[in-house]
Design a protein around this motif. Structure first.
Motif, short mmCIF file in Angstrom:
data_model
loop_
_atom_site.label_atom_id
_atom_site.label_comp_id
_atom_site.label_asym_id
_atom_site.label_seq_id
_atom_site.Cartn_x
_atom_site.Cartn_y
_atom_site.Cartn_z
N LYS A 112 6.97 73.00 33.31
CA LYS A 112 6.43 73.09 31.97
C LYS A 112 7.52 72.72 30.97
CE LYS A 112 3.04 76.76 32.86
NZ LYS A 112 2.56 78.11 32.44
N LYS A 114 7.92 72.46 26.52
CA LYS A 114 7.34 72.46 25.18
C LYS A 114 8.51 72.41 24.20
CE LYS A 114 3.93 74.54 22.14
NZ LYS A 114 2.94 75.62 21.95
N SER A 145 4.07 68.33 24.35
CA SER A 145 4.16 69.41 25.33
C SER A 145 3.45 68.97 26.60
CB SER A 145 3.53 70.70 24.79
OG SER A 145 2.16 70.53 24.54
N THR A 203 -1.52 68.17 28.37
CA THR A 203 -0.47 67.56 27.56
C THR A 203 -0.96 67.37 26.13
OG1 THR A 203 1.06 65.67 27.38
CG2 THR A 203 -1.17 65.20 28.15
#
Length: 305
Positions: A112, A114, A145, A203
């Protein structure tokens, strides 16, 4: 364009064309990801790749297509009083999305991220009589992200979609202007790959355009932004005898307001002089949802659950 931003007007002036875009292909590392901005005539977007792990590969393309990109800023003056203002951008004609991902070890490889991408495209306008002797700066800034949820060894996920946008994006007298939306090719129709377990990717990308008084390092003024979030899921191939479920979501959001833009290269320097916790992203914003869509195929109870 500078005169439009600075000079009071009784009516609404015509939008002014932005300076010609210049090709930009510098790849920027962001943690374990690499980001390549697309800044050329006809498109503004990002190419995103994950290369830190040999067992997880992710490639994303998120691009806003453009044609005759223009901005409009107005101050309405009646009887010597300001009664309204606005800032809109026209010429964003669509959104193209491409997704390609693969994992060797399934859920163990997921990642992940962000972050605010340190990608800024600045078009400085030096002081002149047209700008009342003040420097102006046009800034395009990106954020993105990504979250992967791939399961099953040697899983792959492929998808692409094209969508059309028509109309201005921005704010006028406190009301958000949102463009019309239509589907050119749906991302769910192209969704494919081999997944031994349910897999997916979510996304999002945001494009912010601002015209402000100042320089690329620090400017203040009105802005408008467009945010697109896409999610795709592909069901397990092992359940194909019952139903191979595929799903997709698409969200579009428009926003407009006014604030201060500080270049990412300047932020660390400012934080060294300012008290801890000082907020640098000061502004006032109004936002609105342009679109929210969800689709599941096949449309059966097993997949809807």
């Amino acid at each position: 364009m500078p005169a439009v931003m600075l000079r009071p007007a009784q009516g609404t002036p015509p939008p002014r064309a932005l300076p010609p875009a210049t090709k930009q292909s510098v790849t920027i590392p962001v943690g374990d990801w690499s980001v390549t901005p697309s800044n050329s005539p006809g498109e503004l977007g990002l190419g995103i790749q994950y290369k830190a792990s040999p067992s997880l590969k992710v490639g994303l393309g998120l691009t806003f297509t453009t044609k005759d990109l223009r901005i409009r800023g107005t101050d309405k003056i009646v009887a010597g009083r300001r009664v309204g203002s606005g800032f809109t951008i026209t010429g964003i004609t669509g959104l193209n999305v491409s997704i390609a991902a693969g994992t060797a070890n399934g859920a163990l490889d997921n990642a992940k991220v962000k972050v605010e991408v340190p990608v800024e495209v600045n078009l400085p306008i030096p002081p002149s009589p047209a700008t009342a002797g003040l420097p102006l700066n046009i800034k395009f800034a990106f954020k993105f992200s990504v979250a992967t949820a791939l399961s099953g060894k040697n899983s792959t996920l492929l998808a692409s979609g094209k969508y059309a946008l028509d109309g201005p994006i921005g704010i006028a007298d406190g009301t958000i202007s949102t463009p019309r939306f239509s589907v050119v090719s749906s991302i769910i129709d192209s969704l494919s790959g081999i997944t031994l377990g349910p897999s997916g990717i979510v996304t999002a990308v945001s494009l912010k355009a601002m015209v402000g008084l100042g320089t690329p390092a620090l400017s203040a003024g009105p802005y408008t932004s467009l945010t697109a979030a896409v999610g795709v899921t592909n069901g397990s191939a092992l359940g194909a005898a019952l139903a191979r479920c595929r799903g997709a979501t698409l969200d579009l959001k428009g926003a407009g307001g006014a604030g201060i833009a500080i270049s990412s290269s300047v932020v660390p320097i400012l934080r060294g002089f300012l008290p801890p916790g000082t907020k640098l992203d000061v502004g006032v914003e109004t936002s609105a949802t342009i679109l929210h869509r969800e689709q599941v195929l096949p449309d059966v109870p097993l997949c809807r659950a």
